[in-house]
Write an enzyme that holds these catalytic residues in place. Sequence first.
Site, PDB file in Angstrom:
ATOM      1  N   SER A 152       6.866   3.253  -2.718  1.00  0.00           N
ATOM      2  CA  SER A 152       5.517   2.706  -2.380  1.00  0.00           C
ATOM      3  C   SER A 152       4.541   3.473  -3.230  1.00  0.00           C
ATOM      4  CB  SER A 152       5.409   3.085  -1.006  1.00  0.00           C
ATOM      5  OG  SER A 152       4.095   2.602  -0.671  1.00  0.00           O
ATOM      6  N   TYR A 166       4.660   8.694   6.057  1.00  0.00           N
ATOM      7  CA  TYR A 166       5.464   7.656   5.411  1.00  0.00           C
ATOM      8  C   TYR A 166       5.202   7.770   3.795  1.00  0.00           C
ATOM      9  CZ  TYR A 166       5.773   2.928   3.070  1.00  0.00           C
ATOM     10  OH  TYR A 166       6.355   1.818   2.290  1.00  0.00           O
TER      11      TYR A 166
END
Length: 257
Positions: A152, A166
């Site tokens: 990501s 995350y």
Amino acid sequence: MAGDKGKAGTLRAVVVTGGGRGIGAATARRLAQAGHAVCVNFRADAAAAETLVQAIRADGGSACAIQADTANAADVARMFDEAEAALGPLHALVNNAGITGPLGRFVDLDVAALRRVVEVNLIGTLLCAQEAVRRFARYPTAPGRSIVNISSVAASTGSPGEYVHYAATKGAVESFTVGLARELAAEGIRVNAVAPGTVQTGIHAAAGDPERPARIAPRVPMRRVGAPEEVAEAVLWLVSDAASYTTGAVLRVTGGL
């Protein structure tokens, strides 16, 4: 796509974790269109995975849906067993399964939620990669074996105020990608990652903020968020023979971020 089938014309089997929805579903569809046999892994949403499998089959492709929690080693081994029994020897793994946990400041994060994000995003990725490498070892001369990990843009931005936990797992995924790629390169196994920016999927609603893509879009140099299909094209390239000299790469699909 030429080159995505074996020399004898047999389908190349690919496991896509978290393949029932979002980026995983778009990737499974695109791989099937390119001539791969696809295992659509899911943890809970059997209906979404089965619907996707039926759509792939209706379009002339080969696919199966297999339930497994990728953070559970026994589930992972069973999934690969069932996938190879249904589709043939493993050609590639797409480590897509991931969760964000709730949005918010890190200091307020519940410990159980933190542990689950680490288990799914990091431990699950490692367990599936480990099992894939074991399967690859059974066919040491097979060409084109590869792993693609989904990271990501958060690995670079840190996502302060939203989900730094995350982001931390995705940073670890990128480090793991580079290390494993160098460890396996001499064996002809490639390991790469795709790092999407904000993409229009259900992951934002699951985190508690369905309007997040619309809020983020003005900050993106291209002034829009991505579509799952755009990420799927990057994954397909890395799996394909066209990327035969590419390993240890992190391909950013971020709209310029």
